[in-house]
Design a protein around this motif. Structure first.
Motif, PDB file in Angstrom:
ATOM      1  N   ASN A 164     -36.484 -34.686  -2.248  1.00  0.00           N
ATOM      2  CA  ASN A 164     -35.868 -35.997  -1.700  1.00  0.00           C
ATOM      3  C   ASN A 164     -36.681 -36.638  -2.395  1.00  0.00           C
ATOM      4  OD1 ASN A 164     -33.255 -37.056  -1.115  1.00  0.00           O
ATOM      5  ND2 ASN A 164     -34.164 -36.307   1.187  1.00  0.00           N
ATOM      6  N   GLN A 188     -38.184 -40.303  -4.902  1.00  0.00           N
ATOM      7  CA  GLN A 188     -38.195 -41.814  -5.114  1.00  0.00           C
ATOM      8  C   GLN A 188     -39.389 -41.918  -6.015  1.00  0.00           C
ATOM      9  OE1 GLN A 188     -37.452 -43.666  -2.293  1.00  0.00           O
ATOM     10  NE2 GLN A 188     -40.099 -44.067  -2.021  1.00  0.00           N
ATOM     11  N   ASN A 192     -32.373 -40.524 -13.916  1.00  0.00           N
ATOM     12  CA  ASN A 192     -31.647 -39.341 -12.775  1.00  0.00           C
ATOM     13  C   ASN A 192     -32.247 -38.060 -12.051  1.00  0.00           C
ATOM     14  OD1 ASN A 192     -29.203 -41.765 -13.194  1.00  0.00           O
ATOM     15  ND2 ASN A 192     -29.245 -40.925 -14.459  1.00  0.00           N
ATOM     16  N   LYS A 206     -32.718 -37.333  -8.547  1.00  0.00           N
ATOM     17  CA  LYS A 206     -31.950 -37.120  -7.829  1.00  0.00           C
ATOM     18  C   LYS A 206     -32.335 -35.996  -6.952  1.00  0.00           C
ATOM     19  CE  LYS A 206     -27.972 -39.109 -10.460  1.00  0.00           C
ATOM     20  NZ  LYS A 206     -26.703 -38.223 -11.196  1.00  0.00           N
TER      21      LYS A 206
END
Length: 297
Positions: free
Chosen positions: A46, A48, A62, A65
């Protein structure tokens, strides 16, 4: 009704190619009908962007992701009934990645995390909520040959060696020397070395060792790079004796560190800062990039 996941290996530590074995335990006070018991093993990266990067890097937003490394689904039990008491159902999963992707180390960072989790779901029909249970286990990635041919890294910190100083006259005179044992570090062994304050025009308040993670997310359009502190260890307090070699000993914390990793979409790197705090709270900092690896046994 309760649902529990138990692994046969108490340490919960696995390596690529091994088999995760365990049991599902269902405990009920009476006979209970269900519409199926399912188990999923999932490994995901993950990512961010930090708040300062969102908006600046919309072009590759994008690209952060989640990356799926492994995903296996099992129907452990078809629809039916569980009798009163405890029912034990064994399971096993081979740890083989999707599309030959490497299985990276488990890692809990600020902007990047690599997690391997078992998800159990007991479905009880339309009118009842399913019972869910999750269990994370630890992945230790591929090992490499031990790097033993490394000389110690000597360092000397003076006002002249500091970077980003506007007026060197404003910095009190000092000289700090020492060594770090190595720059390419075995993640399973502590980082060691020594620090010596040779002289300082102002009294010293504290000598500290800071471990920093440097996480990079992005793609060809651009990258967002953020450095955050993992841990800060005080190795001396007060105006230390001049000429005394202060030992450095820092253990790399599990999950908050991993082997140094570089891919097309993300990087996980590490640095060590030696921080000298003077009595007037003036900070003297020296930065050392380090590389972590896991040696073969």
């Amino acid at each position: 009704m309760t649902l529990e996941i138990k692994l046969k290996r108490p340490s919960k530590v696995y390596r690529p190619g091994e088999v995760v074995k365990g049991s599902l335990l269902i405990e009920t006070r009476s006979d209970i009908s269900h519409t199926g018991l399912f188990l999923n093993l999932e490994g995901i990266v993950n990512m961010q962007l930090s708040s300062k990067s969102v908006g600046i890097f919309e072009a590759f937003y994008n690209s952060v992701k989640p990356i799926q490394l492994i995903s296996i689904n099992l129907e452990v039990q078809k629809a039916g009934k569980f009798p009163t008491g405890v029912t034990t159902i064994p399971f096993e999963f081979p740890l083989k990645s999707k599309s030959n992707k490497p299985l990276y180390d488990s890692y809990h960072g600020v902007f990047i995390s690599v997690q391997y989790t078992l998800h159990a779901e007991l479905r009880r029909g339309i009118l009842n909520k399913p019972i869910l249970k999750n269990l994370e286990f630890i992945m230790e990635g591929d090992r490499v040959a031990k790097n033993t041919d490394q000389p110690p890294i000597p360092f000397t910190i003076t006002p002249q060696s500091l970077e980003n100083i506007r007026e060197i006259k404003s910095v009190p005179d000092f000289k700090i020397s020492g060594t770090l044992e190595r720059a390419v570090c075995d993640i399973e062994q502590p980082l060691q070395g020594t620090i010596m304050v040779e002289h300082s025009a102002k009294p010293i308040k504290s000598v500290e060792l800071q471990l920093v993670r440097v996480e990079t997310c992005g793609c060809a359009e651009g990258y967002a790079k953020d450095a955050t502190e993992i841990q800060n260890i005080q190795i001396a307090e007060g105006d230390v004796m001049k000429g005394l070699a202060i030992p450095v000993h820092m253990v790399f914390p599990r999950l908050f560190t991993c082997v140094t990793t570089a891919t097309n979409n993300f990087k996980i790197e590490f640095e060590v800062n030696i921080v000298i705090v003077l009595q007037d709270d003036h900070l003297i900092t020296e930065n050392f990039p380090i590389k972590l690896y896991r040696p073969s046994k």
